[in-house]
Design an enzyme around this catalytic site. Structure first.
Site, PDB file in Angstrom:
ATOM      1  N   ASP A   3       4.279  -1.184  11.275  1.00 11.67           N
ATOM      2  CA  ASP A   3       3.844   0.161  10.913  1.00 11.67           C
ATOM      3  C   ASP A   3       3.312   0.803  12.185  1.00 11.67           C
ATOM      4  O   ASP A   3       2.578   0.159  12.944  1.00 11.67           O
ATOM      5  CB  ASP A   3       2.748   0.112   9.843  1.00 11.67           C
ATOM      6  N   ARG A  44      -0.028  12.936  10.181  1.00 15.14           N
ATOM      7  CA  ARG A  44       1.278  13.556  10.452  1.00 15.14           C
ATOM      8  C   ARG A  44       1.481  14.756   9.541  1.00 15.14           C
ATOM      9  O   ARG A  44       1.194  14.672   8.348  1.00 15.14           O
ATOM     10  CB  ARG A  44       2.410  12.555  10.204  1.00 15.14           C
ATOM     11  N   ASP A  87       0.803  -1.232   0.000  1.00 16.99           N
ATOM     12  CA  ASP A  87       0.000   0.000   0.000  1.00 16.99           C
ATOM     13  C   ASP A  87       0.836   1.283   0.000  1.00 16.99           C
ATOM     14  O   ASP A  87       0.320   2.357  -0.271  1.00 16.99           O
ATOM     15  CB  ASP A  87      -0.940   0.013   1.224  1.00 16.99           C
ATOM     16  N   HIS A  88       2.119   1.183   0.318  1.00 12.88           N
ATOM     17  CA  HIS A  88       2.929   2.403   0.457  1.00 12.88           C
ATOM     18  C   HIS A  88       3.601   2.795  -0.865  1.00 12.88           C
ATOM     19  O   HIS A  88       3.504   3.923  -1.319  1.00 12.88           O
ATOM     20  CB  HIS A  88       4.017   2.197   1.518  1.00 12.88           C
ATOM     21  N   ARG A 145       9.617   2.760  11.022  1.00 19.94           N
ATOM     22  CA  ARG A 145      10.593   2.297  10.027  1.00 19.94           C
ATOM     23  C   ARG A 145      11.937   1.972  10.683  1.00 19.94           C
ATOM     24  O   ARG A 145      12.591   2.838  11.264  1.00 19.94           O
ATOM     25  CB  ARG A 145      10.745   3.333   8.900  1.00 19.94           C
ATOM     26  N   SER A 149       7.219   7.214  12.820  1.00 21.04           N
ATOM     27  CA  SER A 149       7.010   5.922  12.182  1.00 21.04           C
ATOM     28  C   SER A 149       7.820   4.804  12.821  1.00 21.04           C
ATOM     29  O   SER A 149       8.723   5.042  13.620  1.00 21.04           O
ATOM     30  CB  SER A 149       7.377   6.023  10.709  1.00 21.04           C
TER      31      SER A 149
HETATM   32  C1  MIC Z   1       4.396   6.470   8.093  1.00 21.52           C
HETATM   33  O1  MIC Z   1       3.223   6.806   8.227  1.00 21.52           O
HETATM   34  O2  MIC Z   1       5.360   7.197   8.392  1.00 21.52           O
HETATM   35  C2  MIC Z   1       4.698   5.073   7.562  1.00 21.52           C
HETATM   36  C3  MIC Z   1       5.296   5.251   6.236  1.00 21.52           C
HETATM   37  O3  MIC Z   1       3.505   4.355   7.439  1.00 21.52           O
HETATM   38  C4  MIC Z   1       5.630   4.392   8.564  1.00 21.52           C
HETATM   39  C5  MIC Z   1       6.171   3.114   8.107  1.00 21.52           C
HETATM   40  C6  MIC Z   1       7.301   3.241   7.138  1.00 21.52           C
HETATM   41  O4  MIC Z   1       8.093   4.174   7.244  1.00 21.52           O
HETATM   42  O5  MIC Z   1       7.396   2.373   6.273  1.00 21.52           O
HETATM   43  C7  MIC Z   1       5.016   4.164   9.937  1.00 21.52           C
HETATM   44  O6  MIC Z   1       4.143   4.893  10.336  1.00 21.52           O
HETATM   45  O7  MIC Z   1       5.470   3.281  10.676  1.00 21.52           O
HETATM   46 FE1  SF4 Z   2       0.155   4.943   5.097  1.00 23.65          FE
HETATM   47 FE2  SF4 Z   2       1.556   5.610   7.269  1.00 23.65          FE
HETATM   48 FE3  SF4 Z   2       0.062   7.423   5.970  1.00 23.65          FE
HETATM   49 FE4  SF4 Z   2      -1.108   5.512   7.324  1.00 23.65          FE
HETATM   50  S1  SF4 Z   2       0.176   7.113   8.163  1.00 23.65           S
HETATM   51  S2  SF4 Z   2      -1.661   6.202   5.276  1.00 23.65           S
HETATM   52  S3  SF4 Z   2       0.247   3.786   7.002  1.00 23.65           S
HETATM   53  S4  SF4 Z   2       1.885   6.361   5.193  1.00 23.65           S
END
Ligand code: MIC
Ligand code: SF4
Length: 641
Positions: free
Chosen positions: A119, A379, A64-65, A535, A533
């Site tokens: 995540d 965010r 999905d990313h 990550r 996140s």
């Molecule tokens: C995000 O919202 O920052 C992400 C991308 O979903 C991350 C995960 C990632 O960096 O792959 C998260 O929230 O953990």
């Molecule tokens: Fe995707 Fe992270 Fe954004 Fe949620 S917060 S939509 S998991 S990138």
């Protein structure tokens, strides 16, 4: 004494430890989820553990990313993820099927079970009464291999909801109010449990909006009871057999209780550049808005988007404002398409995107320079949208839709009579884009493309740690600051040597070069270092660059765990003045680090300035052993020998 809901679920899953806040516990994990941006690494790590099949009740791999596929990289990752899932007993949710948290809520979340996801917004499933926790990919891989998940027993904070929301006040406004009160570090070390009469005012997807953004509070997770509203939602998803009623005992005790009177809330927005910079729409005023983006795992449910469509119906998006909409799942998108709501959005001038994270993680739709973007996401860290000079405001879908029509930030109460949207009796169920694992796993060949590089492994901890202070940063540094995402960098998630070039690139473009020239070194951080996140690339890539320890005033939970998992020592300042007097370029040395780790304090010598100072840590003997081995993967391998 009665138990609260979080204690009940933890107790049922407790493998080790005592449920005393602050002490280390281990819990059994029933389900896992991964997404493609963290999943490739998680599955490479799972493979390295040598287990033939996942040991969880259910594991799902979502894509999905990274779905832009601007080159072969993402497509290669998707193919790897599909084949690895098929081989190891994992369900594979294909690109186009939706955002992991939305789909998991719809199709897999089960009240009372535990879920570990790679995540940070995994707690979304807490809206269904699940104990759902975000973690680094390696922790999720370990859970798939049958290991329990270790965490510090959190305090339980009860948020008692009273009253009833006024028209046009959204679930998003509830969590924004909580962020305003508690701030981005207010939830650290806590599980947030919702209770009180006001719970009944919220549907499951609305509860999920609230638990989703518990991640922005820094909370370990957030959870709602499972009641007749949960049952109705599960029935509509044709999954009523998954339902169990769950709530706290009437005499349950909590470590802390706060009350939110829903009747007093009004439409809110988080201002740039932090989710806790919250104010009322009225106070912020009708600022000009260049872009509106509706979607994400926070606010892209069926009811959210039906209300957006109803607001837009028969009207046109303001000529100087762009509107982009990404529905949360294929279920949502198809239902909107079939009932005509999608046509209303298109007719109003909305640009319809895929059912993915999209603009939320900077995968396209970067707004213009110096612009204002209003987003229903979770965010708004500086630069995350892809444009460093843009200011992102986080709002409800109702506020976002009203704003798209007016071209200025608009209180949705100006729209007149509230538009009620009924929860459907049945959702459109079609799981054909969720591929079950192969029954003949030995025949499945895992396909790896050239972008998928082996995972770097750290050596055992040496006797002495020495090196340069490579960077000194302030408070609330996010993992987006440490390891940025976006359309350019995200495709490199399965290639650590390549992605490591971008560590801290938005703060200091020379960081990676300096780290390499100095053969690694130290990072100095402020409060809540590593928020945001999950990550693990924000630990793995610095590890690759030779970072030995991060010395900060305090850490965010997931990032601290990721540092340990990759053999970087998270150390905490004891005296504020030591943070003040350290500078970039100072040469530091920690002698006898192994012995020192088993004591309470660690002495660090600053060779450049000629003074010594003491720092501390809260690592348990198990975590110290992981550090000594050079990370969790080495530790697990040594235990399996
Ligand atoms: C995000 O919202 O920052 C992400 C991308 O979903 C991350 C995960 C990632 O960096 O792959 C998260 O929230 O953990
Ligand atoms: Fe995707 Fe992270 Fe954004 Fe949620 S917060 S939509 S998991 S990138």
């Amino acid at each position: 004494m009665g138990k609260n809901l979080a204690q009940k679920i933890i107790e049922q899953h407790l493998v080790k430890g005592e449920m005393k806040p602050g002490s280390e516990i281990a819990i059994k994990i029933d389900q896992t989820l991964t997404q493609d941006a963290t999943g490739t690494m998680a599955y490479l790590q799972f493979e390295a553990m040598g287990i033939p099949k996942v040991k969880t009740e259910l594991s799902v791999s979502y894509v999905d990313h990274n779905t832009l596929q601007t080159g072969f990289e993402n497509a290669d990752d998707h193919r790897f993820l599909r084949t690895v899932a098929s081989k190891y007993g994992i369900y594979f949710s294909r690109p186009g099927n939706g955002i992991c948290h939305q789909v998991h809520l719809e199709r897999f979340a089960v009240p009372g079970k535990t879920l570990l996801g790679s995540d940070s917004h995994t707690p979304t499933a807490g809206g269904m009464g699940m104990l759902a926790i975000g973690a680094g990919g390696l922790d999720v891989a370990a859970a798939m291999a049958g290991n329990p998940f270790y965490l510090t027993m959190p305090k339980i904070l009860c948020i008692k909801l009273t009253g009833k929301r006024s028209p046009w006040v959204s679930a998003k406004d509830v969590i924004l109010e909580i962020l305003r009160r508690l701030t981005v570090k207010g939830g650290v070390g806590k599980i947030i449990e919702y209770a009180g009469e006001g719970v009944k005012d919220l549907s499951v997807p609305e509860r999920a909006t609230i638990t989703n953004m518990g991640a922005e509070l820094g909370a370990t997770t957030s959870i709602f009871p499972s009641d007749e509203i949960t049952l109705q939602f599960l029935k509509a998803q044709k999954r009523e057999s998954s339902w169990t009623p769950l709530s706290a005992d009437p005499d349950a005790e909590y470590d802390e209780v706060i009350e939110i009177n829903l009747s007093e809330l009004e439409p809110l927005a988080a201002k740039p550049h932090s989710p806790d910079a919250v104010d009322t729409i009225g106070n912020i005023g009708p600022i000009k808005v260049d872009q509106v983006a509706i979607g994400s795992c926070t606010n892209a449910s069926y009811t959210d988007l039906m209300r957006v469509a109803a607001i837009l119906k028969g009207k046109k998006v303001h000529r100087e404002t762009e509107l982009v909409i990404s529905p949360g799942s294929r279920q949502v998108m198809e239902m909107l398409a079939r009932n005509g709501a999608l046509a209303d959005m298109i007719a109003a001038g909305a640009r319809i995107l895929e059912t993915t994270c999209g603009p939320c993680i900077g995968m396209g739709q970067a707004p213009p320079s110096d612009s204002v973007s209003v987003r229903t996401f979770n965010r708004n860290f500086k630069g995350r949208c892809g444009t460093a000079s843009a200011g992102v405001y986080l709002t409800s879908p109702e506020t976002a839709a009203a704003t798209a029509l007016n071209g200025v930030l608009t209180d949705p109460r100006e729209l007149g009579e509230f538009i009620e949207i009924e929860m459907p009796d049945t959702f459109l169920i079609d799981d054909s884009m969720i591929i079950p694992p192969s029954e003949e796993s030995e025949k499945v060949e895992i396909i790896r493309g050239p972008n998928i590089k082996p995972i770097p492994i750290r050596e055992e901890l040496p006797h002495t740690l020495s090196g340069t202070t490579l960077l000194k940063v302030g408070d609330n540094i996010t993992t987006d600051d440490i390891m940025p995402a976006g359309a350019k960098i995200l495709p490199l998630r399965s290639n650590i040597p390549a992605i490591a070039e971008y560590v801290f690139s938005n703060i200091d473009p020379d960081f990676a070069k300096r780290a390499k020239e100095n053969k690694g070194g130290f990072i100095i951080g402020g409060i809540n270092y590593g928020q945001g996140s999950s990550r693990e690339h924000a630990a793995m890539a610095p590890m690759y660059l030779g970072i030995k320890a991060v010395i900060a005033k305090s850490f965010a939970r997931i990032h601290k765990a990721n540092l340990v998992n990759f053999g970087i020592i998270p150390l905490t300042f004891i005296a504020e003045e030591d943070y003040q007097r350290l500078e970039q370029g100072d040469e530091l040395i920690i002698e006898n680090i192994k012995e020192q780790l088993y004591g309470e304090k660690i002495t660090i010598k600053n060779l450049t300035k000629g003074f010594s100072f003491e720092v501390t840590h809260d690592l348990t003997p198990r975590l110290i052993e992981i550090i000594l081995k050079g990370g969790l993967l080495n530790y697990i391998k040594s235990k399996n020998k």
